[in-house]
Design a protein around this motif. Structure first.
Motif, PDB file in Angstrom:
ATOM      1  N   VAL A   1       0.948  -1.057   0.075  1.00 43.38           N
ATOM      2  CA  VAL A   1       0.013  -0.034   0.101  1.00 43.38           C
ATOM      3  C   VAL A   1       1.024   1.370  -0.027  1.00 43.38           C
ATOM      4  N   GLN A   2       0.528   2.296  -0.820  1.00 39.49           N
ATOM      5  CA  GLN A   2       1.213   3.386  -0.922  1.00 39.49           C
ATOM      6  C   GLN A   2       0.453   4.379  -0.569  1.00 39.49           C
ATOM      7  N   LEU A   3       0.754   5.646   0.407  1.00 40.33           N
ATOM      8  CA  LEU A   3      -0.071   6.461   0.728  1.00 40.33           C
ATOM      9  C   LEU A   3       0.323   7.852   0.323  1.00 40.33           C
ATOM     10  N   ALA A  23      -4.782   6.207  -1.209  1.00 41.33           N
ATOM     11  CA  ALA A  23      -3.846   5.113  -1.267  1.00 41.33           C
ATOM     12  C   ALA A  23      -4.289   4.254  -2.392  1.00 41.33           C
ATOM     13  N   SER A  24      -3.199   3.362  -2.785  1.00 37.94           N
ATOM     14  CA  SER A  24      -3.074   2.540  -3.869  1.00 37.94           C
ATOM     15  C   SER A  24      -3.376   1.319  -3.238  1.00 37.94           C
ATOM     16  N   GLY A  25      -3.677   0.355  -3.937  1.00 36.61           N
ATOM     17  CA  GLY A  25      -3.986  -1.198  -3.821  1.00 36.61           C
ATOM     18  C   GLY A  25      -5.360  -1.383  -3.464  1.00 36.61           C
ATOM     19  N   THR A  27      -6.897  -3.368  -1.392  1.00 37.92           N
ATOM     20  CA  THR A  27      -7.185  -3.805   0.047  1.00 37.92           C
ATOM     21  C   THR A  27      -7.270  -2.632   0.984  1.00 37.92           C
ATOM     22  N   PHE A  28      -7.308  -1.150   0.480  1.00 37.05           N
ATOM     23  CA  PHE A  28      -7.694  -0.230   1.166  1.00 37.05           C
ATOM     24  C   PHE A  28      -9.143  -0.436   2.194  1.00 37.05           C
ATOM     25  N   TYR A  31      -8.172  -1.773   5.824  1.00 35.16           N
ATOM     26  CA  TYR A  31      -7.136  -0.830   6.666  1.00 35.16           C
ATOM     27  C   TYR A  31      -7.872  -0.195   7.638  1.00 35.16           C
ATOM     28  N   ASN A  76     -10.596   5.227  -2.237  1.00 33.38           N
ATOM     29  CA  ASN A  76      -9.398   4.961  -1.840  1.00 33.38           C
ATOM     30  C   ASN A  76      -8.887   6.054  -1.092  1.00 33.38           C
ATOM     31  N   TYR A 113       2.396   0.926   6.890  1.00 32.62           N
ATOM     32  CA  TYR A 113       2.206   1.877   5.673  1.00 32.62           C
ATOM     33  C   TYR A 113       2.085   3.178   6.161  1.00 32.62           C
TER      34      TYR A 113
END
Length: 124
Positions: A1-3, A23-25, A27-28, A31, A76, A113
């Motif tokens: 995950v990138q924020l 957020a990328s990904g 699965t945000f 989280y 996201n 993250y």
């Protein structure tokens, strides 16, 4: 995950800002999302958190009644709405994410993250 946090800036006392953390990904939505801040010369401190479902939030006493957190899982993105800002709110604000289901959401060390942070400066 990138924020990626954004929305910081300089505002006069009593003003408002809204921070965003994108957020990328995929699965945000799983989280817990949290905002921390670090003021000059101080340790990083918990500001507010929101559960994966947005069903629960927690907020530090120092900002209660002035700040609020929300999230849009379709985008996201998590938001931090900051009203009635004070000079003591001046800090670098960081968003953090992790798959948390316990009571340690206020502890920075449990988050894997992190975003880079965005500067908020409140002038008196």
């Amino acid at each position: 995950v990138q924020l990626q946090a954004s929305g910081g800036g300089t505002v006069q006392a009593g003003g408002s800002l809204r921070l965003s953390c994108a957020a990328s990904g995929r699965t945000f939505s799983s989280y817990t999302m949290t905002w921390f801040r670090r003021a000059p010369g101080k340790e990083r401190e918990f500001v507010t958190a929101i559960s994966w479902s947005a069903g629960a939030t927690a907020i530090a006493d120092s900002v209660k009644g002035r700040f609020s957190i929300s999230r849009d899982n379709a985008k996201n993105t998590v938001y931090l709405q900051m009203n009635s800002l004070r000079p003591e709110d001046t800090a670098v604000y960081y968003c953090a994410a992790d798959y948390l289901r316990g009571p340690d959401y206020y502890r920075s060390r449990v988050y894997a993250y992190w975003g880079r942070g965005t500067q908020v400066t409140v002038s008196s």
